[in-house]
Motif scaffolding. Structure first.
Motif: not given
Lengths: 72, 278
Positions: A26-28, A37-38
């Motif tokens: 999931f990219c923010v 992305t973390i």
């Protein structure tokens, strides 16, 4: 928190894609409108053996979230 | 050991064999859940199996079992096993972003992590606006983040949160109703948190760690996008308000009566206590 910086194209490739059963990227966006992305170390170990291993070679940087906007 | 002397090395059976067999008799639905965890590479201890079995039996003493679409015990230490719905093979969840899968539950990173139940009010619920949902968190929810829920359109939502305007004014929960109240412990919320709509006009909110039960008058709840845990779904399905609190259990389904939700609360408290997840 340290995350991987992505271009828009790279974000589009991995966004909400499954890298392990029932586990997805999931990219923010950060405060500067850059995609991140973390991942946890455990997830990075899993991703090493997937088609998405290239993500682990992306530049890393401190993720600073955008200012909080109340949802309502 | 099976009654015929052969080892049961894989899947569980709920059938008793003989008196020397120490395997307890488990509820059939609990056994099906155990087997799904095993099939996805997980291993459950006897303590975990007993805790799940006790919880299922308690759920089944009321209609909470039949009204609920998904119970998430979060066991097995992987996304594949923690995503499994105890109730059925439908509505297995999906973990997005950075998660840790621990003995005490599933822990989101508060930055990009959420757990999608895949369940939206419409079309999954009998009545799209009558919803119940709960989580048990064993770490404090972080301001201004949310624990669970979804936003619909036209000012509608279901959220378990502390959503604060200040340190003393805000909402423990918003369910189509944006009226702020006095908040005295919004920075110290953990334990069993739930909301249930039992009539068109009323939601009930449960916060068992301080033994409160509040009734909220509300309008429509959000029902377009899937409800998530560890955050909540925003307008147009955008996920936000990522939390860091570790989740020990989750539930979502049709609206539960007060008696049914209290039954769920008692069962979940017993479950988390048995597993050292409180």
């Amino acid at each position: 928190m340290i995350g991987y910086k992505l271009t828009i194209t790279q974000k589009d490739i991995i966004q909400q894609k499954e890298f392990a059963p029932k586990e997805c990227f999931f990219c923010v966006l950060d405060i500067n409108n850059i995609w991140f992305t973390i991942l946890t170390p455990e997830q990075e170990t899993i991703i090493l053996d997937t088609e998405y291993s290239w993500v682990l070679g992306l530049p890393e940087a401190e993720y600073v979230p955008p200012p909080y906007v109340p949802p309502f | 050991m099976l009654g015929n002397g052969k080892k049961n090395i894989g899947f569980e059976s709920n059938l008793f064999t003989n008196k020397s067999d120490a395997t307890p008799v488990y509820d059939a639905d609990a056994v099906l859940y155990f087997n799904r965890v095993t099939a996805n590479g997980g291993t459950l201890s006897t303590t975990q199996k007993n805790a799940v079995n006790t919880m299922v039996l308690t759920f089944k003493t009321t209609s909470a079992w039949s009204k609920t679409l998904a119970f998430y015990p979060f066991l097995g230490l992987s996304a594949a096993t923690c995503a499994i719905n105890l109730k059925s093979t439908s509505y297995n969840g999906i973990f997005y972003g950075g998660w840790l899968f621990q003995d005490a539950g599933v822990k989101p990173n508060g930055t990009n992590a959420y757990f999608s139940t895949t369940i939206a009010g419409y079309p999954e619920l009998v009545n799209e606006k009558y919803i119940s949902m709960c989580t048990y968190v064993n770490e404090f929810i972080q301001y201004p983040r949310a624990q669970m829920g979804a936003i619909g359109a036209n000012n509608t939502w279901n959220i378990i949160a502390p959503k604060l305007d200040s340190s003393t004014v805000g909402r423990y929960v918003a369910t189509g109703n944006n009226v702020a109240t006095t908040v005295t412990d919004a920075l110290a919320i953990k334990g069993f948190l739930a909301v249930s709509r039992i009539s068109l006009a009323n939601f009930r909110y449960y916060k068992s760690n301080v033994g409160t039960l509040a009734t909220l008058t509300a309008g429509a709840g959000g029902y377009i996008y899937p409800n998530v845990m560890g955050a909540f779904g925003g307008y147009a399905g955008i996920i936000g308000n990522f939390d860091t609190a570790r989740i020990a259990f989750g539930q979502i389904g049709n609206g539960l009566t007060d008696t049914e939700m209290i039954s769920v609360a008692n069962a979940v408290n017993t479950y988390t206590l048995a597993l050292g997840r409180q």
